[in-house]
Design an enzyme around this catalytic site. Structure first.
Site, PDB file in Angstrom:
ATOM      1  N   GLY A  83      45.193  63.632  63.407  1.00 48.81           N
ATOM      2  CA  GLY A  83      44.309  63.543  64.563  1.00 48.81           C
ATOM      3  C   GLY A  83      43.586  64.839  64.866  1.00 48.81           C
ATOM      4  O   GLY A  83      43.903  65.910  64.340  1.00 48.81           O
ATOM      5  N   GLY A 108      32.115  68.580  61.263  1.00 51.17           N
ATOM      6  CA  GLY A 108      31.376  68.720  60.015  1.00 51.17           C
ATOM      7  C   GLY A 108      30.447  67.586  59.702  1.00 51.17           C
ATOM      8  O   GLY A 108      29.723  67.642  58.704  1.00 51.17           O
ATOM      9  N   ASN A 176      31.324  61.097  75.399  1.00 49.72           N
ATOM     10  CA  ASN A 176      31.865  62.360  74.902  1.00 49.72           C
ATOM     11  C   ASN A 176      31.374  62.600  73.475  1.00 49.72           C
ATOM     12  O   ASN A 176      31.613  61.783  72.588  1.00 49.72           O
ATOM     13  CB  ASN A 176      33.395  62.297  74.933  1.00 49.72           C
ATOM     14  CG  ASN A 176      34.041  63.495  74.268  1.00 49.72           C
ATOM     15  OD1 ASN A 176      33.494  64.581  74.273  1.00 49.72           O
ATOM     16  ND2 ASN A 176      35.226  63.277  73.703  1.00 49.72           N
ATOM     17  N   ASN A 233      28.631  58.633  59.853  1.00 52.28           N
ATOM     18  CA  ASN A 233      29.887  58.091  59.344  1.00 52.28           C
ATOM     19  C   ASN A 233      29.706  57.138  58.177  1.00 52.28           C
ATOM     20  O   ASN A 233      30.670  56.809  57.497  1.00 52.28           O
ATOM     21  CB  ASN A 233      30.638  57.371  60.468  1.00 52.28           C
ATOM     22  CG  ASN A 233      31.069  58.321  61.559  1.00 52.28           C
ATOM     23  OD1 ASN A 233      31.783  59.286  61.295  1.00 52.28           O
ATOM     24  ND2 ASN A 233      30.631  58.079  62.782  1.00 52.28           N
ATOM     25  N   HIS A 369      -3.955  69.240  27.727  1.00 59.01           N
ATOM     26  CA  HIS A 369      -3.544  67.855  27.518  1.00 59.01           C
ATOM     27  C   HIS A 369      -2.350  67.758  26.570  1.00 59.01           C
ATOM     28  O   HIS A 369      -2.318  68.409  25.531  1.00 59.01           O
ATOM     29  CB  HIS A 369      -4.675  67.017  26.888  1.00 59.01           C
ATOM     30  CG  HIS A 369      -6.045  67.403  27.299  1.00 59.01           C
ATOM     31  ND1 HIS A 369      -6.660  66.884  28.409  1.00 59.01           N
ATOM     32  CD2 HIS A 369      -6.933  68.276  26.756  1.00 59.01           C
ATOM     33  CE1 HIS A 369      -7.868  67.407  28.532  1.00 59.01           C
ATOM     34  NE2 HIS A 369      -8.060  68.261  27.547  1.00 59.01           N
ATOM     35  N   TYR A 372       3.683  70.263  24.327  1.00 68.91           N
ATOM     36  CA  TYR A 372       5.019  70.746  24.663  1.00 68.91           C
ATOM     37  C   TYR A 372       5.095  72.213  24.277  1.00 68.91           C
ATOM     38  O   TYR A 372       4.936  72.581  23.102  1.00 68.91           O
ATOM     39  CB  TYR A 372       6.124  69.973  23.944  1.00 68.91           C
ATOM     40  CG  TYR A 372       7.472  70.612  24.188  1.00 68.91           C
ATOM     41  CD1 TYR A 372       8.047  70.557  25.457  1.00 68.91           C
ATOM     42  CD2 TYR A 372       8.131  71.316  23.190  1.00 68.91           C
ATOM     43  CE1 TYR A 372       9.257  71.190  25.717  1.00 68.91           C
ATOM     44  CE2 TYR A 372       9.343  71.942  23.439  1.00 68.91           C
ATOM     45  CZ  TYR A 372       9.894  71.879  24.708  1.00 68.91           C
ATOM     46  OH  TYR A 372      11.081  72.508  24.965  1.00 68.91           O
ATOM     47  N   ASN A 383      -6.272  79.325  24.098  1.00 63.93           N
ATOM     48  CA  ASN A 383      -6.534  77.906  24.329  1.00 63.93           C
ATOM     49  C   ASN A 383      -5.563  77.078  23.492  1.00 63.93           C
ATOM     50  O   ASN A 383      -5.488  77.241  22.267  1.00 63.93           O
ATOM     51  CB  ASN A 383      -7.969  77.550  23.945  1.00 63.93           C
ATOM     52  CG  ASN A 383      -8.284  76.096  24.265  1.00 63.93           C
ATOM     53  OD1 ASN A 383      -8.650  75.755  25.380  1.00 63.93           O
ATOM     54  ND2 ASN A 383      -8.144  75.227  23.267  1.00 63.93           N
ATOM     55  N   SER A 411      -6.333  70.914  18.139  1.00 56.94           N
ATOM     56  CA  SER A 411      -5.586  69.732  18.578  1.00 56.94           C
ATOM     57  C   SER A 411      -4.575  69.288  17.530  1.00 56.94           C
ATOM     58  O   SER A 411      -4.790  69.416  16.323  1.00 56.94           O
ATOM     59  CB  SER A 411      -6.556  68.585  18.864  1.00 56.94           C
ATOM     60  OG  SER A 411      -7.410  68.923  19.925  1.00 56.94           O
ATOM     61  N   ARG A 446      -2.459  71.575   6.372  1.00 49.81           N
ATOM     62  CA  ARG A 446      -2.495  70.115   6.436  1.00 49.81           C
ATOM     63  C   ARG A 446      -2.873  69.592   5.052  1.00 49.81           C
ATOM     64  O   ARG A 446      -3.486  70.305   4.249  1.00 49.81           O
ATOM     65  CB  ARG A 446      -3.494  69.636   7.484  1.00 49.81           C
ATOM     66  CG  ARG A 446      -4.911  70.087   7.249  1.00 49.81           C
ATOM     67  CD  ARG A 446      -5.797  69.879   8.453  1.00 49.81           C
ATOM     68  NE  ARG A 446      -7.172  70.258   8.184  1.00 49.81           N
ATOM     69  CZ  ARG A 446      -8.048  70.629   9.101  1.00 49.81           C
ATOM     70  NH1 ARG A 446      -7.679  70.675  10.381  1.00 49.81           N
ATOM     71  NH2 ARG A 446      -9.288  70.936   8.777  1.00 49.81           N
TER      72      ARG A 446
END
Length: 481
Positions: A83, A108, A176, A233, A369, A372, A383, A411, A446
């Site tokens: 209590g 709390g 209270n 609660n 554009h 990653y 660029n 690109s 490439r």
């Protein structure tokens, strides 16, 4: 020492299990506006200049204590849930000093109490030389709360709990809150509380009668906004508390010179700082230690966590920033993601569907554009073409790359880390760069293009007739060949 000169100690009761939350997380650790609920109570106590703050833990004690580590509070554990009276005694006996302070009791799970309300409560307690001052409020329907019963002269007579109240007592609107200021005798009197009740618990409310038996002054301090003592609660009440805090925080920022285009949809955690003339579009969420300087615009439905945005930054809609530092005049998005360790210097452009992590981009870099950029340092005015990938992970380790200033990356290029690209170099579109590129060089990596004349006619002519019939355009094209 006069009553007004007494120091203030605070006991925060945070030992309950909170079964109505239906959660493995202790109730007091559920977050509201960027802080666990119990941390709001700690913040309020500190704002009062409390000499000593003891948090009473019980259920999930290790988690609660870990969450508050470094906050300057101390802990006392309630071994059994006996209590509020027992919990208070556990906390009071753990205070560093005994017998010389007023003691404020907080909970709390009540994150809405304002420090200014508690200051007024404490001032009233001391001005009237009270032994016990109860913080109360009124509701049209106070169901669930203990009622404050007063005598004919308006003095507090007793507190009656809901389950023990008569129909007439249940009609009383003053309730209270459970928040008290107690004089230095409280721990001694708390030892006299008994558990002679159906629940077999020790109730802190029994202190009122013990003080009255001593002939001590008992008062109630009524606040005007009952929302302040709203407990959380369950998940419904948690959401209600969050809504109240969101309105408070948003209002304070607007009054300080921030434009919130739709405050009801914008969430700003309490730990965030905003400069003047900041504009937040609908649905923006700002979290953690985010700092936003003057003149920044954050677009709709963007989420910014633990990040720094310098003057004049524009974050376009649906962007996500975490642990990033964005320099003056830079723009980000829409639909961009800046992950931890990202540093953008001044006037950097990060466009749609660009993701960065542990990346430093110098002044004037443009990545417009679908790129990653991870574990990389990129020099000024470079660029970065659409579709550029820094292949930084070999399956076991991450590798760092360096791209110089004034580089042009075509690109759909891939830089296979670790790579060093010199200043003013050119990377041809579609290249998979697996060797360093010297300053001023052109790298082409490439396959050579082959063009086979008439290949399409031969391909489609050999296709099954049933397939060709499904493509009406094909018959006409073949006839023209």
């Amino acid at each position: 020492m006069t009553h007004k000169e007494r120091p203030l100690d605070v006991v925060i009761l945070a030992a309950g299990q909170g079964t109505r939350m239906k959660s493995a997380l202790p109730k007091v650790l559920h977050p509201v506006a960027g802080r666990p609920m119990v941390a709001w109570a700690v913040k309020a106590a500190k704002a009062l200049g409390a000499r000593d703050i003891v948090v009473v833990t019980g259920h999930g004690a290790e988690q609660v204590e870990a969450a508050l580590a470094g906050s300057g509070v101390r802990f006392a554990r309630q071994a059994q849930q006996l209590g509020t009276g027992n919990a208070f005694l556990v906390g009071a006996e753990a205070l560093r000093h005994q017998g010389d302070a007023d003691i404020l009791v907080l909970y709390g799970d009540t994150p809405l109490l304002r420090p200014e309300t508690l200051r007024a409560l404490l001032a009233d307690h001391r001005a009237h030389n009270s032994a016990l001052t109860i913080l109360t409020a009124e509701l049209p329907d106070a169901t669930g709360y203990g009622r404050i019963l007063r005598d004919a002269d308006g003095h507090v007579e007793r507190i009656v709990e809901e389950k023990a109240a008569t129909p007439e007592e249940k009609a009383v609107r003053e309730f209270n809150s459970g928040v008290y200021v107690l004089d230095a005798r409280a721990p001694e009197l708390a030892r006299r509380i008994t558990n002679d009740n159906p629940a077999g618990e020790y109730y802190l409310t029994d202190l009122l009668e013990l003080y009255r038996q001593e002939g001590a002054q008992v008062r109630a301090f009524k606040l005007h906004d009952p929302d302040e003592v709203m407990g959380a609660n369950d998940r419904v009440q948690l959401a209600q508390a969050a809504a109240v805090l969101r309105r408070r925080i948003n209002t304070a920022h607007m009054q300080a010179g921030v434009t919130l285009q739709d405050p009801s949809t914008i969430q700003i955690e309490d730990t965030v700082t905003l400069g003047r003339d900041v504009t937040l579009e609908p649905g923006v969420i700002l979290r953690g230690q985010t700092r936003v300087a003057d003149g920044v615009t954050i677009g709709a439905y963007s989420v910014v966590t633990d990040s720094v945005l310098e003057e004049g930054v524009i974050v376009k809609p649906h962007s996500v920033l975490e642990g990033a530092h964005v320099g003056k005049g830079s723009d980000v998005g829409p639909f961009a993601r800046l992950r931890p360790g990202t540093v953008l210097e001044e006037s950097v452009h990060i466009g749609n569907f660009v993701e960065t992590k542990n990346a430093r981009l110098a002044e004037g870099v443009k990545a417009g554009h679908l790129a990653y950029l991870g574990d990389v340092t990129i020099g000024a005015e470079t660029n970065v073409g659409a579709g550029t990938i820094i292949a930084n992970f070999d399956g076991v380790h991450k590798h760092q790359s360096t791209v110089g200033a004034g580089v042009f990356i075509g690109s759909n290029a891939t830089l296979i880390a670790p790579r060093v690209i010199g200043d003013a170099a050119f990377i041809a579109a579609g290249s998979a760069v697996h060797a360093d590129v010297p300053e001023g060089a052109l790298a082409i990596a490439r396959g050579k293009q082959r063009t086979l004349e008439g290949w399409s006619r031969r391909y489609w002519s050999g296709m099954h007739e049933g397939v060709r019939k499904k493509l009406p355009w094909l018959a006409g094209w073949l006839e023209r060949q």
